[in-house]
Write a protein that holds these residues in place. Structure first.
Motif, PDB file in Angstrom:
ATOM      1  N   HIS A 193      -7.159  -2.612  -2.425  1.00 17.58           N
ATOM      2  CA  HIS A 193      -5.723  -2.754  -2.146  1.00 17.58           C
ATOM      3  C   HIS A 193      -5.391  -2.425  -0.685  1.00 17.58           C
ATOM      4  O   HIS A 193      -4.343  -2.800  -0.195  1.00 17.58           O
ATOM      5  CB  HIS A 193      -4.867  -1.921  -3.122  1.00 17.58           C
ATOM      6  CG  HIS A 193      -4.963  -0.430  -2.970  1.00 17.58           C
ATOM      7  ND1 HIS A 193      -5.130   0.434  -4.032  1.00 17.58           N
ATOM      8  CD2 HIS A 193      -4.893   0.371  -1.879  1.00 17.58           C
ATOM      9  CE1 HIS A 193      -5.146   1.676  -3.600  1.00 17.58           C
ATOM     10  NE2 HIS A 193      -5.009   1.667  -2.289  1.00 17.58           N
ATOM     11  N   HIS A 217       0.820  -1.206   0.000  1.00 13.82           N
ATOM     12  CA  HIS A 217       0.000   0.000   0.000  1.00 13.82           C
ATOM     13  C   HIS A 217       0.859   1.263   0.000  1.00 13.82           C
ATOM     14  O   HIS A 217       0.623   2.189  -0.771  1.00 13.82           O
ATOM     15  CB  HIS A 217      -0.944  -0.010   1.209  1.00 13.82           C
ATOM     16  CG  HIS A 217      -2.119   0.893   1.057  1.00 13.82           C
ATOM     17  ND1 HIS A 217      -3.094   1.022   2.026  1.00 13.82           N
ATOM     18  CD2 HIS A 217      -2.493   1.721   0.047  1.00 13.82           C
ATOM     19  CE1 HIS A 217      -4.003   1.880   1.594  1.00 13.82           C
ATOM     20  NE2 HIS A 217      -3.662   2.323   0.412  1.00 13.82           N
ATOM     21  N   TRP A 244     -13.362   6.375  -0.729  1.00 15.08           N
ATOM     22  CA  TRP A 244     -12.978   6.791   0.623  1.00 15.08           C
ATOM     23  C   TRP A 244     -14.190   7.209   1.439  1.00 15.08           C
ATOM     24  O   TRP A 244     -15.153   7.755   0.903  1.00 15.08           O
ATOM     25  CB  TRP A 244     -12.030   8.005   0.532  1.00 15.08           C
ATOM     26  CG  TRP A 244     -10.689   7.648  -0.017  1.00 15.08           C
ATOM     27  CD1 TRP A 244     -10.373   7.426  -1.332  1.00 15.08           C
ATOM     28  CD2 TRP A 244      -9.488   7.439   0.727  1.00 15.08           C
ATOM     29  NE1 TRP A 244      -9.046   7.099  -1.442  1.00 15.08           N
ATOM     30  CE2 TRP A 244      -8.479   7.100  -0.204  1.00 15.08           C
ATOM     31  CE3 TRP A 244      -9.163   7.514   2.087  1.00 15.08           C
ATOM     32  CZ2 TRP A 244      -7.166   6.829   0.196  1.00 15.08           C
ATOM     33  CZ3 TRP A 244      -7.855   7.253   2.473  1.00 15.08           C
ATOM     34  CH2 TRP A 244      -6.881   6.913   1.540  1.00 15.08           C
ATOM     35  N   HIS A 299      -3.453   9.456   0.622  1.00 15.02           N
ATOM     36  CA  HIS A 299      -2.562   8.491   1.274  1.00 15.02           C
ATOM     37  C   HIS A 299      -1.640   9.154   2.279  1.00 15.02           C
ATOM     38  O   HIS A 299      -1.295   8.559   3.297  1.00 15.02           O
ATOM     39  CB  HIS A 299      -1.791   7.681   0.229  1.00 15.02           C
ATOM     40  CG  HIS A 299      -2.695   6.702  -0.460  1.00 15.02           C
ATOM     41  ND1 HIS A 299      -3.525   7.083  -1.486  1.00 15.02           N
ATOM     42  CD2 HIS A 299      -2.961   5.391  -0.206  1.00 15.02           C
ATOM     43  CE1 HIS A 299      -4.250   6.030  -1.857  1.00 15.02           C
ATOM     44  NE2 HIS A 299      -3.930   5.000  -1.108  1.00 15.02           N
ATOM     45  N   ASP A 301      -9.557   4.423   3.676  1.00 18.49           N
ATOM     46  CA  ASP A 301      -9.348   3.940   2.308  1.00 18.49           C
ATOM     47  C   ASP A 301     -10.121   2.640   2.141  1.00 18.49           C
ATOM     48  O   ASP A 301      -9.819   1.654   2.819  1.00 18.49           O
ATOM     49  CB  ASP A 301      -7.842   3.713   2.101  1.00 18.49           C
ATOM     50  CG  ASP A 301      -7.468   3.416   0.659  1.00 18.49           C
ATOM     51  OD1 ASP A 301      -8.354   3.097  -0.149  1.00 18.49           O
ATOM     52  OD2 ASP A 301      -6.260   3.503   0.365  1.00 18.49           O
TER      53      ASP A 301
HETATM   54 MN   MN3 Z   1      -4.971   3.208  -1.068  1.00 14.27          MN
END
Ligand code: MN3
Length: 214
Positions: free
Chosen positions: A171, A31, A135, A86, A167
């Motif tokens: 992934h 990630h 999100w 992120h 998130d």
């Molecule tokens: Mn992400």
């Protein structure tokens, strides 16, 4: 995060095994080192021959992507959003034991959601209700009013200021939780860095704070 281009990948603020058992090393390596790094690299690539946008802040790129030339517009929207989201995501987690909000942030949570469980329920509904990638956010406006939002892809709810983002791209959780997004949400909730959020909320709502114009 840098004020403008070129952006660099901030290091993970804790060890790759620090968030066990909620998030494992493999998930954090992929990630942070692959997905987050790709957003940074892609954004820099998009801007490398565009000197007129190299002084733009991340927030300005995110809020003004429709004004960009067509060939970089969607790429900047996705990748500037990915860098912003992120950066916030990794900075607002900390190893367990779970922490709690305090001060003005706790008072605002009680005022706007009834209590911390009310906020958790609203965020959980947003996180589990986001169809596909995206999100769930806790945001504040310029008056300190809190609310919950959800966005698809890497869209950011600016100009509302995100305090916290969950998130829900696969992934973020698939290696450890497969399709169990609800279980991932519960694990992520235990990792929320409430002392950091409390500090940021007080900084944002302090009367001396100068709000930068985008
Ligand atoms: Mn992400």
């Amino acid at each position: 995060m840098e004020a403008h281009y070129p952006f660099t990948l901030p290091p993970l603020p804790y060890g790759y095994d620090a968030l066990l058992p909620e998030l494992d090393e493999r998930t954090l390596h992929f990630h942070h080192d692959k997905h987050f790094a790709a957003y940074v690299d892609n954004l820099n690539d998009l801007l490398k021959d565009r000197s007129e946008y190299q002084s733009w802040s991340l927030e300005r790129l995110i809020q003004n992507w429709p004004a960009l030339p067509e060939d970089i517009r969607q790429g900047v929207r996705n990748n500037a959003g990915g860098v912003y989201s992120h950066d916030l995501y990794f900075k607002t987690m900390r190893p367990t034991p779970a922490s709690t909000p305090g001060g003005a942030l706790l008072r605002a949570i009680d005022r706007d959601f009834g209590d911390l469980q009310g906020l958790k329920a609203a965020l959980r509904t947003a996180a589990l209700g986001q169809f596909g990638s995206g999100w769930a956010w806790l945001v504040t406006d310029g008056d300190g009013q809190l609310s919950v939002r959800k966005t698809p892809n890497q869209d950011i709810p600016l100009p509302l200021t995100p305090l916290l983002g969950c998130d829900v791209w696969e992934h973020a959780y698939y290696l450890l939780y497969q399709n169990r997004r609800g279980e991932y949400f519960e694990a992520w909730w235990r990792l929320v860095d409430w002392p950091e959020l409390t500090r940021r909320y007080e900084e944002l709502t302090s009367p001396r704070t100068q709000y930068p114009t985008p």
